[in-house]
Design a protein around this motif. Structure first.
Motif, PDB file in Angstrom:
ATOM      1  N   MET A  34       0.838  -1.159   0.000  1.00 14.24           N
ATOM      2  CA  MET A  34       0.000   0.000   0.000  1.00 14.24           C
ATOM      3  C   MET A  34       0.890   1.232   0.000  1.00 14.24           C
ATOM      4  O   MET A  34       1.922   1.254   0.652  1.00 14.24           O
ATOM      5  N   VAL A  35       0.465   2.234  -0.708  1.00 11.67           N
ATOM      6  CA  VAL A  35       1.233   3.476  -0.826  1.00 11.67           C
ATOM      7  C   VAL A  35       0.442   4.596  -0.148  1.00 11.67           C
ATOM      8  O   VAL A  35      -0.746   4.765  -0.401  1.00 11.67           O
ATOM      9  N   PHE A  36       1.114   5.346   0.706  1.00 12.31           N
ATOM     10  CA  PHE A  36       0.472   6.434   1.426  1.00 12.31           C
ATOM     11  C   PHE A  36       1.252   7.723   1.219  1.00 12.31           C
ATOM     12  O   PHE A  36       2.476   7.708   1.235  1.00 12.31           O
ATOM     13  N   ARG A  37       0.544   8.811   1.055  1.00 11.38           N
ATOM     14  CA  ARG A  37       1.205  10.114   0.969  1.00 11.38           C
ATOM     15  C   ARG A  37       1.354  10.651   2.397  1.00 11.38           C
ATOM     16  O   ARG A  37       0.471  11.341   2.929  1.00 11.38           O
ATOM     17  N   THR A  38       2.448  10.311   3.014  1.00 12.71           N
ATOM     18  CA  THR A  38       2.706  10.655   4.405  1.00 12.71           C
ATOM     19  C   THR A  38       4.188  10.495   4.697  1.00 12.71           C
ATOM     20  O   THR A  38       4.932  10.004   3.854  1.00 12.71           O
ATOM     21  N   ARG A  39       4.619  10.898   5.882  1.00 15.71           N
ATOM     22  CA  ARG A  39       5.994  10.687   6.331  1.00 15.71           C
ATOM     23  C   ARG A  39       6.056   9.733   7.504  1.00 15.71           C
ATOM     24  O   ARG A  39       7.109   9.517   8.075  1.00 15.71           O
ATOM     25  N   SER A  40       4.900   9.176   7.906  1.00 12.28           N
ATOM     26  CA  SER A  40       4.903   8.293   9.069  1.00 12.28           C
ATOM     27  C   SER A  40       3.942   7.124   8.873  1.00 12.28           C
ATOM     28  O   SER A  40       2.985   7.221   8.122  1.00 12.28           O
ATOM     29  N   LEU A  41       4.238   6.038   9.579  1.00 15.05           N
ATOM     30  CA  LEU A  41       3.373   4.865   9.585  1.00 15.05           C
ATOM     31  C   LEU A  41       3.152   4.449  11.027  1.00 15.05           C
ATOM     32  O   LEU A  41       4.049   4.569  11.865  1.00 15.05           O
ATOM     33  N   ILE A  42       1.961   3.946  11.305  1.00 13.80           N
ATOM     34  CA  ILE A  42       1.597   3.527  12.655  1.00 13.80           C
ATOM     35  C   ILE A  42       1.237   2.047  12.636  1.00 13.80           C
ATOM     36  O   ILE A  42       0.471   1.610  11.788  1.00 13.80           O
ATOM     37  N   GLY A  43       1.789   1.282  13.580  1.00 13.62           N
ATOM     38  CA  GLY A  43       1.565  -0.155  13.628  1.00 13.62           C
ATOM     39  C   GLY A  43       0.561  -0.616  14.666  1.00 13.62           C
ATOM     40  O   GLY A  43       0.486  -1.798  14.968  1.00 13.62           O
ATOM     41  N   TRP A  44      -0.219   0.297  15.226  1.00 14.11           N
ATOM     42  CA  TRP A  44      -1.214  -0.106  16.216  1.00 14.11           C
ATOM     43  C   TRP A  44      -2.268  -0.972  15.557  1.00 14.11           C
ATOM     44  O   TRP A  44      -2.747  -0.675  14.473  1.00 14.11           O
ATOM     45  N   GLY A  45      -2.620  -2.068  16.206  1.00 13.56           N
ATOM     46  CA  GLY A  45      -3.623  -2.974  15.668  1.00 13.56           C
ATOM     47  C   GLY A  45      -3.054  -4.045  14.757  1.00 13.56           C
ATOM     48  O   GLY A  45      -3.778  -4.938  14.328  1.00 13.56           O
ATOM     49  N   MET A  46      -1.778  -3.980  14.433  1.00  8.66           N
ATOM     50  CA  MET A  46      -1.161  -5.005  13.585  1.00  8.66           C
ATOM     51  C   MET A  46      -0.834  -6.236  14.425  1.00  8.66           C
ATOM     52  O   MET A  46      -0.519  -6.119  15.603  1.00  8.66           O
ATOM     53  N   ARG A  47      -0.888  -7.401  13.788  1.00  9.48           N
ATOM     54  CA  ARG A  47      -0.498  -8.633  14.477  1.00  9.48           C
ATOM     55  C   ARG A  47       0.900  -9.079  14.090  1.00  9.48           C
ATOM     56  O   ARG A  47       1.559  -9.773  14.838  1.00  9.48           O
ATOM     57  N   GLU A  48       1.323  -8.710  12.892  1.00  9.21           N
ATOM     58  CA  GLU A  48       2.630  -9.120  12.391  1.00  9.21           C
ATOM     59  C   GLU A  48       3.397  -7.896  11.897  1.00  9.21           C
ATOM     60  O   GLU A  48       2.798  -6.926  11.457  1.00  9.21           O
ATOM     61  N   PRO A  49       4.720  -7.943  11.932  1.00 10.19           N
ATOM     62  CA  PRO A  49       5.504  -6.808  11.428  1.00 10.19           C
ATOM     63  C   PRO A  49       5.417  -6.707   9.902  1.00 10.19           C
ATOM     64  O   PRO A  49       5.064  -7.680   9.226  1.00 10.19           O
ATOM     65  N   ILE A  50       5.713  -5.520   9.401  1.00  5.96           N
ATOM     66  CA  ILE A  50       5.761  -5.295   7.952  1.00  5.96           C
ATOM     67  C   ILE A  50       7.068  -4.584   7.617  1.00  5.96           C
ATOM     68  O   ILE A  50       7.698  -3.981   8.476  1.00  5.96           O
ATOM     69  N   ASN A  51       7.455  -4.659   6.369  1.00  9.44           N
ATOM     70  CA  ASN A  51       8.567  -3.864   5.855  1.00  9.44           C
ATOM     71  C   ASN A  51       7.985  -2.611   5.222  1.00  9.44           C
ATOM     72  O   ASN A  51       6.825  -2.592   4.794  1.00  9.44           O
ATOM     73  N   TRP A  52       8.782  -1.583   5.140  1.00  7.80           N
ATOM     74  CA  TRP A  52       8.351  -0.353   4.505  1.00  7.80           C
ATOM     75  C   TRP A  52       9.544   0.302   3.816  1.00  7.80           C
ATOM     76  O   TRP A  52      10.683   0.015   4.125  1.00  7.80           O
ATOM     77  N   PHE A  53       9.241   1.157   2.853  1.00  7.59           N
ATOM     78  CA  PHE A  53      10.267   2.035   2.301  1.00  7.59           C
ATOM     79  C   PHE A  53       9.631   3.376   1.989  1.00  7.59           C
ATOM     80  O   PHE A  53       8.422   3.486   1.839  1.00  7.59           O
ATOM     81  N   PRO A  96      12.466  10.832   7.162  1.00 12.46           N
ATOM     82  CA  PRO A  96      13.071  12.171   7.026  1.00 12.46           C
ATOM     83  C   PRO A  96      12.148  13.149   6.286  1.00 12.46           C
ATOM     84  O   PRO A  96      11.235  12.751   5.568  1.00 12.46           O
ATOM     85  N   ARG A  97      12.426  14.427   6.441  1.00 18.81           N
ATOM     86  CA  ARG A  97      11.587  15.468   5.823  1.00 18.81           C
ATOM     87  C   ARG A  97      11.571  15.435   4.297  1.00 18.81           C
ATOM     88  O   ARG A  97      10.675  15.979   3.680  1.00 18.81           O
ATOM     89  N   THR A  98      12.554  14.829   3.689  1.00 16.43           N
ATOM     90  CA  THR A  98      12.608  14.772   2.227  1.00 16.43           C
ATOM     91  C   THR A  98      11.635  13.755   1.644  1.00 16.43           C
ATOM     92  O   THR A  98      11.458  13.688   0.441  1.00 16.43           O
ATOM     93  N   VAL A  99      11.000  12.976   2.492  1.00 14.09           N
ATOM     94  CA  VAL A  99      10.097  11.905   2.042  1.00 14.09           C
ATOM     95  C   VAL A  99       8.710  12.457   1.729  1.00 14.09           C
ATOM     96  O   VAL A  99       8.196  13.313   2.440  1.00 14.09           O
ATOM     97  N   ARG A 100       8.103  11.962   0.654  1.00 17.77           N
ATOM     98  CA  ARG A 100       6.750  12.343   0.274  1.00 17.77           C
ATOM     99  C   ARG A 100       5.795  11.161   0.382  1.00 17.77           C
ATOM    100  O   ARG A 100       4.635  11.329   0.684  1.00 17.77           O
ATOM    101  N   TRP A 101       6.266   9.940   0.100  1.00 15.61           N
ATOM    102  CA  TRP A 101       5.411   8.749   0.070  1.00 15.61           C
ATOM    103  C   TRP A 101       6.021   7.638   0.925  1.00 15.61           C
ATOM    104  O   TRP A 101       7.230   7.473   0.944  1.00 15.61           O
ATOM    105  N   MET A 102       5.161   6.860   1.587  1.00 16.17           N
ATOM    106  CA  MET A 102       5.582   5.679   2.342  1.00 16.17           C
ATOM    107  C   MET A 102       4.874   4.466   1.731  1.00 16.17           C
ATOM    108  O   MET A 102       3.682   4.528   1.418  1.00 16.17           O
ATOM    109  N   VAL A 103       5.619   3.383   1.573  1.00 17.61           N
ATOM    110  CA  VAL A 103       5.090   2.169   0.957  1.00 17.61           C
ATOM    111  C   VAL A 103       5.208   1.019   1.949  1.00 17.61           C
ATOM    112  O   VAL A 103       6.286   0.771   2.485  1.00 17.61           O
TER     113      VAL A 103
END
Length: 77
Positions: A1-20, A43-50
């Motif tokens: 999944m692709v999100f236009r953000t600089r942060s990801l939240i793992g609350w409610g997850m059961r298993e870890p995920i990778n991101w870039f 970092p501030r230079t980031v526009r999208w999180m995957v």
């Protein structure tokens, strides 16, 4: 999944995920693993999180990525 953000939240997850994180020009700026009940801020230079499944290897930093939307329209920014 692709999100236009600089942060990801793992609350409610059961298993870890990778991101870039993608910079404005589509280059991978950072990567990591997000454990359940944790969060990550890129970092501030980031526009999208995957988010990708943990069993998929994270791409190396500095590589240009091409993301093609398949379900909805791409934002106009």
């Amino acid at each position: 999944m692709v999100f236009r953000t600089r942060s990801l939240i793992g609350w409610g997850m059961r298993e870890p995920i990778n991101w870039f994180a993608l910079s404005v020009n589509g280059v991978i700026a950072s990567t990591g693993r997000l454990a359940p009940h944790r969060f990550v801020v890129a970092p501030r230079t980031v526009r999208w999180m995957v988010e990708i499944p943990e069993w998929i290897e994270r791409p190396p930093i500095g590589v240009a990525a091409i993301v093609i939307p398949i379900l909805t329209a791409w934002p106009d920014d």
